[in-house]
Write a protein that holds these residues in place. Sequence first.
Motif, mmCIF file in Angstrom:
data_model
loop_
_atom_site.group_PDB
_atom_site.id
_atom_site.type_symbol
_atom_site.label_atom_id
_atom_site.label_comp_id
_atom_site.label_asym_id
_atom_site.label_seq_id
_atom_site.Cartn_x
_atom_site.Cartn_y
_atom_site.Cartn_z
ATOM 1 N N UNK A 73 129.649 -65.537 -82.841
ATOM 2 C CA UNK A 73 129.497 -66.862 -82.245
ATOM 3 C C UNK A 73 128.629 -66.822 -80.996
ATOM 4 N N UNK A 74 128.049 -65.656 -80.710
ATOM 5 C CA UNK A 74 127.218 -65.525 -79.524
ATOM 6 C C UNK A 74 126.007 -66.454 -79.607
ATOM 7 N N UNK A 75 125.711 -67.093 -78.487
ATOM 8 C CA UNK A 75 124.506 -67.884 -78.371
ATOM 9 C C UNK A 75 123.424 -67.030 -77.714
ATOM 10 N N UNK A 76 122.203 -67.587 -77.637
ATOM 11 C CA UNK A 76 121.084 -66.836 -77.091
ATOM 12 C C UNK A 76 120.372 -67.659 -76.029
ATOM 13 N N UNK A 77 120.080 -67.030 -74.920
ATOM 14 C CA UNK A 77 119.216 -67.613 -73.895
ATOM 15 C C UNK A 77 117.912 -66.821 -73.894
ATOM 16 N N UNK A 78 116.812 -67.557 -73.956
ATOM 17 C CA UNK A 78 115.497 -66.923 -74.025
ATOM 18 C C UNK A 78 114.689 -67.254 -72.777
ATOM 19 N N UNK A 88 103.661 -70.486 -66.136
ATOM 20 C CA UNK A 88 104.957 -71.133 -66.363
ATOM 21 C C UNK A 88 106.042 -70.130 -66.745
ATOM 22 N N UNK A 89 107.214 -70.304 -66.176
ATOM 23 C CA UNK A 89 108.389 -69.499 -66.509
ATOM 24 C C UNK A 89 109.415 -70.452 -67.117
ATOM 25 N N UNK A 90 109.695 -70.295 -68.401
ATOM 26 C CA UNK A 90 110.543 -71.266 -69.094
ATOM 27 C C UNK A 90 111.812 -70.625 -69.627
ATOM 28 N N UNK A 91 112.759 -71.499 -69.967
ATOM 29 C CA UNK A 91 114.069 -71.051 -70.451
ATOM 30 C C UNK A 91 114.476 -71.906 -71.642
ATOM 31 N N UNK A 92 115.123 -71.299 -72.607
ATOM 32 C CA UNK A 92 115.685 -72.005 -73.761
ATOM 33 C C UNK A 92 117.089 -71.471 -74.018
ATOM 34 N N UNK A 93 117.954 -72.328 -74.507
ATOM 35 C CA UNK A 93 119.319 -71.926 -74.825
ATOM 36 C C UNK A 93 120.293 -72.066 -73.686
ATOM 37 N N UNK A 94 119.818 -72.480 -72.503
ATOM 38 C CA UNK A 94 120.703 -72.630 -71.337
ATOM 39 C C UNK A 94 121.206 -74.065 -71.269
ATOM 40 N N UNK A 148 128.727 -62.161 -73.576
ATOM 41 C CA UNK A 148 129.085 -63.357 -74.348
ATOM 42 C C UNK A 148 127.848 -64.103 -74.829
ATOM 43 N N UNK A 149 126.698 -63.794 -74.255
ATOM 44 C CA UNK A 149 125.445 -64.457 -74.628
ATOM 45 C C UNK A 149 124.367 -63.394 -74.828
ATOM 46 N N UNK A 150 123.565 -63.546 -75.893
ATOM 47 C CA UNK A 150 122.421 -62.665 -76.093
ATOM 48 C C UNK A 150 121.256 -63.148 -75.236
ATOM 49 N N UNK A 151 120.423 -62.206 -74.793
ATOM 50 C CA UNK A 151 119.265 -62.555 -73.974
ATOM 51 C C UNK A 151 117.995 -62.034 -74.632
#
Length: 318
Positions: free
Chosen positions: A22-27, A44-50, A157-160
Amino acid sequence: MKKFIIPLLIIFSSLISANLFSQNTITFTIGTIQAIPGQLVSIPISISGANGTNAIGVGQFYIFHTSGITKSGSNVGFTYDSLTNPIEWLGNLNYNSTTISNTWMSSNFNDVSFPDGYILFYINVIYNGPDTVNLTWGTSGITETMVDNSLGTLYGTVNFNFNNGKIIPAPPIPTAPNLLSPANDSTGVSHSPTLSWQASANATIYHVQVSTDSSFSTIQVNDTVTTTSRQLSNLQYSTKYYWRVRAINSSGSSDWSSVWNFTTQVAPPAAPTLSLPANGSTGVSLSPTLSWQASANATSYHVQVSTDSSFSTIQVND
């Protein structure tokens, strides 16, 4: 006691398995951009999954870079978007000679949910060139990039995922093209001519303009093409046209080429109106004179005489 061991192990194993799957991922992503030496660039420094349960309230970001940038001077530093307050950030372009760091903590200690692809901040530096500058994430030790939320550390708890970026040398601006055809000042040109020019080094597209005045205050054609030619259509007869071309790539546009002109051919004459002998006349001399009305713009006439209306056999073709 043994009869409880297996069920407990099964339950514990199931909990671990459920947690892992069930782990989610932050990229985290560092942008890749092109630049020419001396250019101020914004990376640019961007984030996804947060977002959702992965909303964050704290972040530490470390980015390593190779040589080729200047981290001091006018307009260098960091810029931020609207979901965070600039005063919440502690940016340091000069964490050390090859590392940039930035730290964020939500001022109200509430977690913030970021849309996927959200640009957390821009790193503004001067690209010196001449080679590619590689930008890579710090992922271990004291320069480990990490984010937390109100639940505490997200690691485990979260993949990176970490996507590195770079600054790539942009190609030089192309030179102005040399025009080829129709030749300058040519006349009698088709009203559907093909314009052609020599290729310009590093060009990716060409901007073509055609006008009926040399100042290009009125434009008949204003187009871009990826080849070194452009066919025109439906030009006016007996009209002088001016044309020019410039070359374009990701770095910019060349100057316009020299302006050439051509004049289209005169309009084809209308079909003549026959005069003599009258249509359907009889008893005509064996050596008649055929006559017709003049047609505007005609320079010669083509005469045919046949013994059948389909002109399958021709007696005169002159």
